[in-house]
Design a protein around this motif. Structure first.
Motif, short mmCIF file in Angstrom:
data_model
loop_
_atom_site.label_atom_id
_atom_site.label_comp_id
_atom_site.label_asym_id
_atom_site.label_seq_id
_atom_site.Cartn_x
_atom_site.Cartn_y
_atom_site.Cartn_z
N VAL A 180 -4.54 33.59 31.65
CA VAL A 180 -3.90 33.01 32.63
C VAL A 180 -3.46 31.55 32.12
O VAL A 180 -3.95 30.80 31.52
CB VAL A 180 -4.52 32.90 33.99
CG1 VAL A 180 -5.05 34.27 34.30
CG2 VAL A 180 -5.93 32.05 33.78
N PHE A 181 -2.25 31.00 33.07
CA PHE A 181 -1.96 29.62 32.74
C PHE A 181 -2.89 28.71 33.98
O PHE A 181 -3.03 29.29 35.13
CB PHE A 181 -0.64 29.63 33.14
CG PHE A 181 0.40 29.92 32.04
CD1 PHE A 181 0.36 29.52 30.83
CD2 PHE A 181 1.19 30.88 32.48
CE1 PHE A 181 1.06 30.00 29.84
CE2 PHE A 181 2.24 31.40 31.63
CZ PHE A 181 2.13 31.13 30.20
N ALA A 182 -3.29 27.57 33.46
CA ALA A 182 -3.67 26.62 34.47
C ALA A 182 -3.15 25.20 34.06
O ALA A 182 -2.65 24.89 33.11
CB ALA A 182 -5.23 26.30 34.34
N ASP A 183 -2.84 24.22 35.27
CA ASP A 183 -2.32 23.15 35.03
C ASP A 183 -3.37 22.01 34.97
O ASP A 183 -4.60 22.02 35.69
CB ASP A 183 -1.30 22.81 36.21
CG ASP A 183 -0.26 23.94 36.28
OD1 ASP A 183 0.37 23.99 35.15
OD2 ASP A 183 0.21 24.19 37.26
N ILE A 231 3.81 34.35 27.39
CA ILE A 231 3.36 35.27 28.69
C ILE A 231 1.87 35.46 28.51
O ILE A 231 1.33 35.86 27.45
CB ILE A 231 4.21 36.53 28.35
CG1 ILE A 231 5.73 36.43 28.01
CG2 ILE A 231 3.71 37.41 29.48
CD1 ILE A 231 6.09 36.55 26.85
N THR A 232 1.21 35.24 29.45
CA THR A 232 -0.13 35.51 29.51
C THR A 232 -0.26 37.07 29.92
O THR A 232 0.59 37.73 30.25
CB THR A 232 -0.88 34.59 30.63
OG1 THR A 232 -0.18 34.63 31.92
CG2 THR A 232 -0.93 33.09 30.05
N SER A 233 -1.50 37.53 30.01
CA SER A 233 -1.82 38.95 30.14
C SER A 233 -1.56 39.30 31.72
O SER A 233 -1.58 40.46 32.06
CB SER A 233 -3.33 39.40 29.65
OG SER A 233 -4.17 38.55 30.54
N ASP A 234 -1.66 38.36 32.74
CA ASP A 234 -1.23 38.64 33.92
C ASP A 234 0.22 38.53 34.02
O ASP A 234 0.69 38.96 35.18
CB ASP A 234 -1.78 37.59 34.65
CG ASP A 234 -1.25 36.28 34.97
OD1 ASP A 234 -0.71 35.83 33.77
OD2 ASP A 234 -1.84 35.29 35.61
N GLY A 235 1.10 38.47 33.04
CA GLY A 235 2.50 38.53 33.26
C GLY A 235 3.19 37.49 33.38
O GLY A 235 4.61 37.50 33.64
N LYS A 236 2.63 36.41 33.84
CA LYS A 236 3.43 34.95 34.11
C LYS A 236 3.89 34.63 32.86
O LYS A 236 3.12 34.75 31.59
CB LYS A 236 2.47 34.21 34.98
CG LYS A 236 2.04 34.67 36.11
CD LYS A 236 1.31 33.48 36.91
CE LYS A 236 1.40 33.88 38.47
NZ LYS A 236 0.20 34.53 38.84
N ARG A 237 4.96 34.01 32.75
CA ARG A 237 5.73 33.33 31.58
C ARG A 237 6.06 31.91 31.92
O ARG A 237 6.27 31.50 32.90
CB ARG A 237 7.00 33.90 31.53
CG ARG A 237 6.98 35.54 31.28
CD ARG A 237 8.52 36.23 31.29
NE ARG A 237 8.48 37.52 30.98
CZ ARG A 237 8.80 37.92 29.87
NH1 ARG A 237 9.17 37.13 29.00
NH2 ARG A 237 8.77 39.23 29.85
N ARG A 238 5.93 30.97 30.79
CA ARG A 238 6.23 29.71 30.87
C ARG A 238 6.88 29.23 29.47
O ARG A 238 6.54 29.67 28.55
CB ARG A 238 4.86 28.68 31.20
CG ARG A 238 4.51 28.72 32.54
CD ARG A 238 3.18 27.53 32.59
NE ARG A 238 2.60 27.81 33.99
CZ ARG A 238 1.75 27.06 34.23
NH1 ARG A 238 1.39 26.10 33.77
NH2 ARG A 238 1.29 27.15 35.49
#
Length: 127
Positions: free
Chosen positions: A21-24, A83-90
């Motif tokens: 996942v992404f984290a800020d 793309i993280t494994s939860d499908g989110k993209r940055r």
């Protein structure tokens, strides 16, 4: 001197289920004079270890993979989409800072976007 600022960056973290996942996050910056005669500049620490690597590639499309080591990725040229494994993209471009910390599990996918080449510094962290 001005008020302290923060430098934002993205962390790619492993999840308990083996995903990512992404984290800020932020690095606190404080104005410091680094040398006599030089104006104060915003300075912040990036904990690191030895072995900085420079990477240049015409393409950077990957299969899902964990980071080979916990490392800072400093974007210099070109752009990538992660793309993280939860499908989110940055998307990350020159000047962006990423801490790749997903060293276990399925990891993430990286795709080069825009004009090649892609250039970045990889800086292993101390912890």
């Amino acid at each position: 001197m001005t008020e302290p600022k923060n430098l934002r960056y993205t962390v790619i973290e492993s999840t308990a289920d083996g995903g990512s996942v992404f984290a800020d996050a932020e690095i606190p910056l404080a104005d410091r004079t680094l040398a006599v005669g030089v104006p104060a500049m915003a300075v912040g620490g990036m904990p690191s270890a030895t072995g900085v690597s420079y990477l240049r590639s015409a393409g950077f499309d990957s299969e899902p993979h964990p980071a080979p080591a916990r490392q800072w990725v400093v974007m210099l040229r070109g752009a990538i989409e992660v793309i993280t494994s939860d499908g989110k993209r940055r998307r990350f471009a020159p000047g962006d800072l990423v801490l790749a910390a997903d060293t276990e599990g399925r990891g993430h996918t990286t795709v080069a976007v825009g004009e090649p080449p892609f250039e970045a510094l990889f800086i292993p962290t101390a912890s």
